[in-house]
Design a protein around this motif. Structure first.
Motif, short mmCIF file in Angstrom:
data_model
loop_
_atom_site.label_atom_id
_atom_site.label_comp_id
_atom_site.label_asym_id
_atom_site.label_seq_id
_atom_site.Cartn_x
_atom_site.Cartn_y
_atom_site.Cartn_z
N TYR A 44 0.83 -1.21 0.00
CA TYR A 44 0.00 0.00 0.00
C TYR A 44 0.87 1.26 0.00
CZ TYR A 44 -3.23 3.66 1.23
OH TYR A 44 -3.94 4.84 1.22
N ARG A 45 2.00 1.20 0.68
CA ARG A 45 2.90 2.36 0.71
C ARG A 45 3.39 2.69 -0.70
NH1 ARG A 45 5.64 0.57 4.58
NH2 ARG A 45 7.49 -0.21 3.49
N LEU A 46 3.72 1.67 -1.49
CA LEU A 46 4.13 1.89 -2.88
C LEU A 46 2.99 2.49 -3.69
CD1 LEU A 46 6.07 -1.46 -3.49
CD2 LEU A 46 7.08 0.85 -3.45
N PHE A 47 1.80 1.97 -3.48
CA PHE A 47 0.61 2.48 -4.17
C PHE A 47 0.37 3.94 -3.82
CE2 PHE A 47 -4.00 3.22 -4.24
CZ PHE A 47 -4.33 2.83 -5.53
N PHE A 48 0.44 4.26 -2.53
CA PHE A 48 0.16 5.60 -2.04
C PHE A 48 1.18 6.61 -2.59
CE2 PHE A 48 0.58 9.05 1.03
CZ PHE A 48 -0.73 9.38 1.30
N MET A 49 2.46 6.26 -2.56
CA MET A 49 3.49 7.19 -3.03
C MET A 49 3.36 7.44 -4.53
SD MET A 49 6.90 6.29 -0.78
CE MET A 49 6.98 4.58 -1.31
N GLY A 50 2.99 6.41 -5.27
CA GLY A 50 2.76 6.60 -6.70
C GLY A 50 1.60 7.54 -6.97
N GLN A 51 0.54 7.40 -6.17
CA GLN A 51 -0.63 8.26 -6.36
C GLN A 51 -0.35 9.70 -5.97
OE1 GLN A 51 -3.63 7.32 -7.80
NE2 GLN A 51 -2.37 5.53 -8.28
N VAL A 52 0.57 9.94 -5.02
CA VAL A 52 0.93 11.31 -4.64
C VAL A 52 1.38 12.09 -5.88
CG1 VAL A 52 2.62 12.72 -3.41
CG2 VAL A 52 1.52 10.83 -2.24
N VAL A 53 2.28 11.49 -6.65
CA VAL A 53 2.81 12.15 -7.84
C VAL A 53 1.75 12.23 -8.94
CG1 VAL A 53 4.62 12.08 -9.60
CG2 VAL A 53 5.12 11.33 -7.26
N SER A 54 1.06 11.11 -9.17
CA SER A 54 0.09 11.05 -10.26
C SER A 54 -1.08 11.99 -10.04
CB SER A 54 -0.40 9.62 -10.44
OG SER A 54 -1.30 9.52 -11.52
N ASN A 55 -1.55 12.11 -8.80
CA ASN A 55 -2.69 12.99 -8.52
C ASN A 55 -2.35 14.45 -8.79
OD1 ASN A 55 -4.53 11.01 -7.79
ND2 ASN A 55 -3.95 11.06 -5.63
N ILE A 56 -1.13 14.86 -8.48
CA ILE A 56 -0.72 16.24 -8.80
C ILE A 56 -0.78 16.45 -10.31
CG2 ILE A 56 1.23 17.84 -8.78
CD1 ILE A 56 2.04 16.66 -6.07
N GLY A 57 -0.28 15.47 -11.06
CA GLY A 57 -0.35 15.57 -12.51
C GLY A 57 -1.77 15.61 -13.03
N THR A 58 -2.67 14.84 -12.41
CA THR A 58 -4.08 14.82 -12.83
C THR A 58 -4.71 16.19 -12.65
OG1 THR A 58 -4.32 12.48 -12.31
CG2 THR A 58 -6.33 13.81 -12.36
N TRP A 59 -4.48 16.84 -11.50
CA TRP A 59 -5.03 18.17 -11.28
C TRP A 59 -4.41 19.19 -12.22
CZ3 TRP A 59 -9.37 19.43 -9.11
CH2 TRP A 59 -9.92 18.61 -8.12
N MET A 60 -3.13 19.03 -12.54
CA MET A 60 -2.49 19.93 -13.50
C MET A 60 -3.15 19.81 -14.87
SD MET A 60 1.52 19.50 -12.42
CE MET A 60 2.08 20.49 -13.80
N GLN A 61 -3.41 18.58 -15.29
CA GLN A 61 -4.02 18.39 -16.60
C GLN A 61 -5.44 18.94 -16.64
OE1 GLN A 61 -2.91 15.43 -19.13
NE2 GLN A 61 -4.90 15.01 -20.06
N ARG A 62 -6.19 18.83 -15.54
CA ARG A 62 -7.56 19.37 -15.53
C ARG A 62 -7.54 20.88 -15.80
NH1 ARG A 62 -11.17 16.61 -10.70
NH2 ARG A 62 -10.94 14.45 -11.38
N ILE A 63 -6.63 21.58 -15.12
CA ILE A 63 -6.55 23.03 -15.31
C ILE A 63 -6.06 23.36 -16.72
CG2 ILE A 63 -5.44 25.14 -14.50
CD1 ILE A 63 -7.46 23.91 -12.52
N ALA A 64 -5.00 22.68 -17.16
CA ALA A 64 -4.42 22.97 -18.47
C ALA A 64 -5.41 22.64 -19.59
CB ALA A 64 -3.14 22.15 -18.65
N GLN A 65 -6.16 21.56 -19.45
CA GLN A 65 -7.12 21.16 -20.47
C GLN A 65 -8.20 22.22 -20.65
OE1 GLN A 65 -8.69 16.90 -20.83
NE2 GLN A 65 -10.37 17.92 -19.79
N ASP A 66 -8.78 22.70 -19.54
CA ASP A 66 -9.82 23.72 -19.63
C ASP A 66 -9.27 25.01 -20.21
OD1 ASP A 66 -11.50 21.89 -18.50
OD2 ASP A 66 -11.52 22.78 -16.51
N TRP A 67 -8.06 25.40 -19.79
CA TRP A 67 -7.47 26.64 -20.27
C TRP A 67 -7.15 26.55 -21.77
CZ3 TRP A 67 -7.32 31.34 -18.37
CH2 TRP A 67 -6.49 32.28 -18.96
N LEU A 68 -6.66 25.40 -22.22
CA LEU A 68 -6.34 25.22 -23.63
C LEU A 68 -7.59 25.32 -24.49
CD1 LEU A 68 -4.37 24.52 -25.90
CD2 LEU A 68 -4.74 22.09 -25.37
N VAL A 69 -8.67 24.65 -24.07
CA VAL A 69 -9.91 24.71 -24.85
C VAL A 69 -10.44 26.13 -24.89
CG1 VAL A 69 -12.33 23.96 -24.88
CG2 VAL A 69 -10.53 22.31 -24.40
#
Length: 458
Positions: A44-69
């Motif tokens: 679970y620790r491996l899963f959690f640490m991977g999600q820490v990085v990936s979730n930041i990227g997910t929120w970045m893409q949400r903002i960038a996607q809306d701004w690009l459109v």
């Protein structure tokens, strides 16, 4: 799922012999858990640490996607179309995704879905950075991510129980929520810096590369330490079987119904908060950003408190949903911006309590072989409620004002919680008990037999 020996998951009750559910915990851990106890589990620790990085990227893409459109079209409606395309696959195919998840091993499935989302983000980054991106490219990318989410969401949700087992599930689900909400505080800020500094394409590139972290974590996990879960065999009628399973169990169907009402009418904060920032307080985008940040702070606090509790009671779900609705009604009447802003923190806290408690109680009440289909139905209603409800609450807000719109959404949530609480109490053969304890009034539900036994002594 495991290729080697592991602790078996706790068996769920027989679907035709459901116990009283209204005030019982979904499962009791062997010992009281600390706030971060599930992080002691290596997988679970491996899963959690991977999600820490990936979730930041997910929120970045949400903002960038809306701004690009918005920059490509100048149209808010086009931004709405992009959001709808990302949620549409879950609404159309969510239950089929759950059927697949119940048949497949979770870890290889997640390797495929996470890789596909990474490639989609990188493709969008290349198109944007080379200057060839068109709005239809963003539409296709949003729909592709939505298709991957159909399988990825229920697979990730149900995989948590295989990582930590039933005793740590409440803690792990709560930490996942805290992880996601913490990324909500960081991701948009980093995306804003990248967009204004070097361009939108680099936000997509960061998101694509961020998937390296969860993929590495999945590959490093020890299969022998996963909790064995029986997979559903391939067969006909499994979709109908999943729906019948949920509708035949009150401890599953009624929390899902409650989340449907709350998600559809009370969780449409983009509509409510933007209207309050612009039309009520005339404070602009800065106030809107502040409202969202304060709500994220409350959400993180709510997730961490849920991690500390260690149990998921349906009674807590009902109380939290009623408090959430009541707070929205109070917020709708606040005269000043700062009073409204401060209420965002408890709103985030109780909203996250509803989310985590529902998720955990549903997982712990579900047979492991059915968990993918049940979680797919839950995610379909929870994620699909906001897009369905947005036009309704938007019309109410535009027609009658932001205060009426927010108060109406809160009233629907509180009323739904009260009605479903009474239904669950009746199903569980419980009665309302009002009395005194330690010099203070106490209102609770108790088994009908217990109250009748105590009545002569009173």
């Amino acid at each position: 799922m495991s290729s080697g020996p592991g602790a078996a998951s706790a068996p769920a009750p027989d679907p035709h012999d459901s116990p009283p559910v209204s005030d019982a915990p979904a499962a009791r851990p062997a010992r009281k858990s600390s706030m971060f106890s599930s992080l002691t589990v290596r997988n679970y620790r491996l899963f959690f640490m991977g999600q820490v990085v990936s979730n930041i990227g997910t929120w970045m893409q949400r903002i960038a996607q809306d701004w690009l459109v918005l920059s490509l079209t100048g149209s808010s409606a086009a931004v709405g179309i992009t959001t709808a395309l990302q949620f549409l696959p879950m609404l159309l195919f969510g239950l089929y995704g759950g059927v697949l998840v119940d048949r497949l091993r979770k870890r290889p499935t997640l390797l495929v879905t996470q890789s596909s989302m990474a490639l989609t983000a990188i493709a969008l980054a290349v198109l944007t950075l080379t200057g060839h991106v068109q709005v239809w490219h963003v539409y296709v990318a949003a729909f592709a991510v939505g298709l991957a989410t159909v399988v990825d969401n229920p697979a990730r949700q149900s995989f948590v129980s295989e990582l930590v087992g039933p005793g740590q599930l409440q803690n792990a689900v709560s930490l996942n929520s805290a992880n996601f909400q913490s990324a909500r505080l960081v991701g948009p800020a980093v995306a804003g810096l990248l967009i204004t500094g070097v361009g939108t394409g680099y936000a997509f590139l960061f998101n694509g590369l961020s998937f390296i972290a969860p993929l590495t974590g999945l590959l490093l996990m020890r299969a022998r330490e996963l909790h064995v879960v029986e997979r559903a065999p391939r067969g006909k009628g499994q979709l109908r079987e999943g729906v019948r399973y949920v509708t035949g169990r009150p401890e599953l169907i009624w929390p899902i119904v409650l989340v449907g009402f709350v998600g559809t009418f009370a969780f449409n904060f983009p509509v409510y908060l933007s209207a309050f920032a612009d039309d009520v307080f005339h404070a602009g985008a800065g106030a809107y950003s502040m409202f969202n940040t304060l709500m994220a702070v409350g959400s993180v606090a709510g997730a961490l408190l849920a991690a500390r509790r260690g149990t998921a009671r349906l009674r807590l779900l009902i109380v939290a949903a009623m408090a959430f609705g009541a707070l929205e009604i109070v917020a709708a009447t606040t005269p000043t911006l700062w009073m409204f802003a401060l209420l965002m923190v408890p709103l985030g806290l109780f909203g996250m309590t509803v989310n985590v408690t529902t998720n955990t109680s549903i997982q712990m009440s579900t047979d492991p072989a059915m968990r993918g289909r049940v979680m797919a139905l839950y995610m379909m209603i929870f994620l699909g409620g906001s897009p369905v409800g947005a036009p309704i609450v938007g019309w109410v807000t535009d027609t009658y004002g932001a205060r009426v719109g927010l108060a109406a959404g809160g009233a629907v949530a509180a009323l739904a919680a009260a009605v479903i609480g009474l239904i669950l109490a009746r199903v569980g053969n419980l009665r309302l008990s009002v009395g005194w304890h330690g010099g203070h009034p106490r209102v609770r539900f108790v088994p009908r037999e217990q109250q009748e036994a105590l009545a002569p002594a009173a």
